[in-house]
Design a protein around this motif. Structure first.
Motif, short mmCIF file in Angstrom:
data_model
loop_
_atom_site.label_atom_id
_atom_site.label_comp_id
_atom_site.label_asym_id
_atom_site.label_seq_id
_atom_site.Cartn_x
_atom_site.Cartn_y
_atom_site.Cartn_z
N GLU A 3 35.37 6.51 5.90
CA GLU A 3 34.03 6.41 5.31
C GLU A 3 34.09 5.82 3.89
OE1 GLU A 3 31.96 10.21 5.71
OE2 GLU A 3 33.40 10.72 7.27
N ASN A 4 32.96 5.38 3.40
CA ASN A 4 32.87 4.81 2.06
C ASN A 4 33.43 5.79 1.03
OD1 ASN A 4 31.36 4.51 -0.65
ND2 ASN A 4 31.02 2.55 0.36
N PRO A 5 34.42 5.39 0.22
CA PRO A 5 35.06 6.33 -0.69
C PRO A 5 34.12 6.86 -1.78
CG PRO A 5 35.86 4.10 -1.08
CD PRO A 5 35.07 4.06 0.19
N VAL A 6 33.13 6.06 -2.19
CA VAL A 6 32.18 6.54 -3.20
C VAL A 6 31.34 7.68 -2.62
CG1 VAL A 6 30.21 5.93 -4.63
CG2 VAL A 6 32.11 4.31 -4.37
N ARG A 7 30.88 7.48 -1.38
CA ARG A 7 30.09 8.52 -0.73
C ARG A 7 30.91 9.79 -0.53
NH1 ARG A 7 29.12 11.45 3.34
NH2 ARG A 7 27.04 11.84 4.17
N VAL A 8 32.16 9.62 -0.10
CA VAL A 8 33.04 10.77 0.12
C VAL A 8 33.26 11.53 -1.19
CG1 VAL A 8 35.37 11.48 0.75
CG2 VAL A 8 34.18 9.75 2.11
N ARG A 49 29.65 13.17 -2.10
CA ARG A 49 29.01 14.12 -1.17
C ARG A 49 29.96 14.76 -0.19
NH1 ARG A 49 23.64 10.64 0.70
NH2 ARG A 49 22.85 10.18 -1.41
N GLY A 50 31.19 14.29 -0.14
CA GLY A 50 32.12 14.75 0.88
C GLY A 50 31.98 13.92 2.14
N PRO A 51 32.98 13.93 3.01
CA PRO A 51 32.91 13.14 4.23
C PRO A 51 31.91 13.71 5.22
CG PRO A 51 34.89 14.48 4.20
CD PRO A 51 34.24 14.66 2.86
N ALA A 52 31.26 12.81 5.96
CA ALA A 52 30.26 13.23 6.94
C ALA A 52 30.88 13.56 8.29
CB ALA A 52 29.20 12.14 7.11
N GLY A 53 31.91 12.80 8.70
CA GLY A 53 32.43 12.97 10.05
C GLY A 53 33.88 13.36 10.17
N ASP A 69 40.47 17.50 4.45
CA ASP A 69 41.91 17.77 4.49
C ASP A 69 42.54 17.31 5.80
OD1 ASP A 69 40.76 19.65 6.17
OD2 ASP A 69 41.90 21.35 5.39
N VAL A 70 41.99 16.26 6.41
CA VAL A 70 42.48 15.81 7.72
C VAL A 70 43.94 15.40 7.66
CG1 VAL A 70 41.72 13.41 7.39
CG2 VAL A 70 41.95 14.34 9.70
N ARG A 71 44.39 14.83 6.55
CA ARG A 71 45.77 14.38 6.47
C ARG A 71 46.74 15.56 6.54
NH1 ARG A 71 42.64 11.29 3.07
NH2 ARG A 71 42.84 9.02 3.22
N SER A 72 46.54 16.54 5.66
CA SER A 72 47.48 17.66 5.62
C SER A 72 47.32 18.58 6.83
CB SER A 72 47.31 18.45 4.32
OG SER A 72 46.00 19.02 4.23
N LEU A 132 38.12 7.90 -8.06
CA LEU A 132 37.45 7.60 -6.81
C LEU A 132 37.98 8.41 -5.64
CD1 LEU A 132 35.32 5.75 -5.50
CD2 LEU A 132 37.11 4.06 -5.12
N LEU A 133 39.28 8.67 -5.64
CA LEU A 133 39.93 9.26 -4.47
C LEU A 133 40.64 10.58 -4.79
CD1 LEU A 133 41.59 5.97 -3.15
CD2 LEU A 133 39.53 7.05 -2.24
N GLY A 134 40.24 11.22 -5.87
CA GLY A 134 40.95 12.42 -6.31
C GLY A 134 41.22 13.45 -5.22
N PRO A 135 40.20 13.95 -4.52
CA PRO A 135 40.45 14.95 -3.48
C PRO A 135 41.30 14.42 -2.32
CG PRO A 135 38.15 14.97 -4.14
CD PRO A 135 38.76 13.76 -4.77
N GLN A 136 41.14 13.14 -1.97
CA GLN A 136 41.93 12.58 -0.90
C GLN A 136 43.40 12.42 -1.31
OE1 GLN A 136 40.12 9.56 1.69
NE2 GLN A 136 38.37 9.53 0.29
#
Length: 215
Positions: free
Chosen positions: A75-80, A83-87, A91-94, A138-142
């Motif tokens: 998903e768009n990294p700015v939106r994530v 607002r967090g990811p929609a779909g 923490d999908v990676r870990s 932009l991607l801190g939580p990811q």
């Protein structure tokens, strides 16, 4: 070799599947939506499921010789960030990688190749300042979740390889430069070239226990 690709609908995942098929491997793809595979769907075995569900992962891992993980949030990294990811779980990676490693232990699957990101784990601190600031903003939580994924892989008892590309592009394929000491030849690399490196890592026992920077 029987190879499972988890995250096969993303750019790097599709590139890895393409490279593996061309080399004659028996490829299984683990996806949430098989329609996103395009023409790869008819050339590989499809298992549908969610990497955050251990029971789904267990079905996919059983009977494999190796696993390639290219999990991420498309998903768009700015939106994530806002607002967090929609779909997709943040923490999908870990979480997905934890489930994969556990399933590999149950089914005696030894070879694991995981795509993370340049700038975490062994290459932490090697990013130019401008990229480090951008990633943090932009991607801190990811990135934090990717750090957890990196540590989880290192602490596992499988034969692992971490593949860390620099900034990914969709343009061209080309040949990637690889290094197990963190050096890079530039700050962009095509996903097609990364797919070849992921396939290489499955085939090369000398890559086990190493972090491979890809540029």
């Amino acid at each position: 070799m029987k190879v499972l690709v988890v995250g096969a609908t993303g750019g790097s995942g599709k590139a890895a599947v393409t490279a593996l098929l061309r080399r004659g491997h028996d490829v299984t793809v683990f996806v949430r939506n098989d329609k996103a595979l395009g023409d790869l769907a008819g050339r590989s075995t499809i298992v549908t499921g969610d990497a955050t569900r251990p029971e789904d992962v267990d079905v996919a891992v059983r009977g494999q010789d190796a696993v390639i993980v290219t999990l991420g949030i498309s998903e768009n990294p700015v939106r994530v960030r806002m607002r967090g990811p929609a779909g997709t779980a943040l923490d999908v990676r870990s979480r997905g990688t934890h489930n994969i490693v556990a399933a590999m232990g149950r089914h005696d699957v030894r070879r694991l190749v995981v795509q993370t990101s340049y700038g975490v784990g062994d290459t932490r601190g090697k990013l130019p300042r401008r990229y480090a600031l951008m990633f943090r903003a932009l991607l801190g939580p990811q990135i934090a979740d990717t750090e957890k994924q990196d540590a989880l892989v290192r602490e596992s008892d499988v034969l692992w390889t971490l593949v860390q590309p620099v900034n990914l592009t969709d343009e061209g394929s080309g040949t990637a430069t690889t290094s197990d000491t963190g050096e890079v030849a530039g700050w962009h690399v095509a996903r097609g070239a990364v797919g070849e490196v992921l396939a290489d890592a499955v085939e090369r026992p000398d890559y086990a226990g190493k972090t491979i920077a890809v540029s």
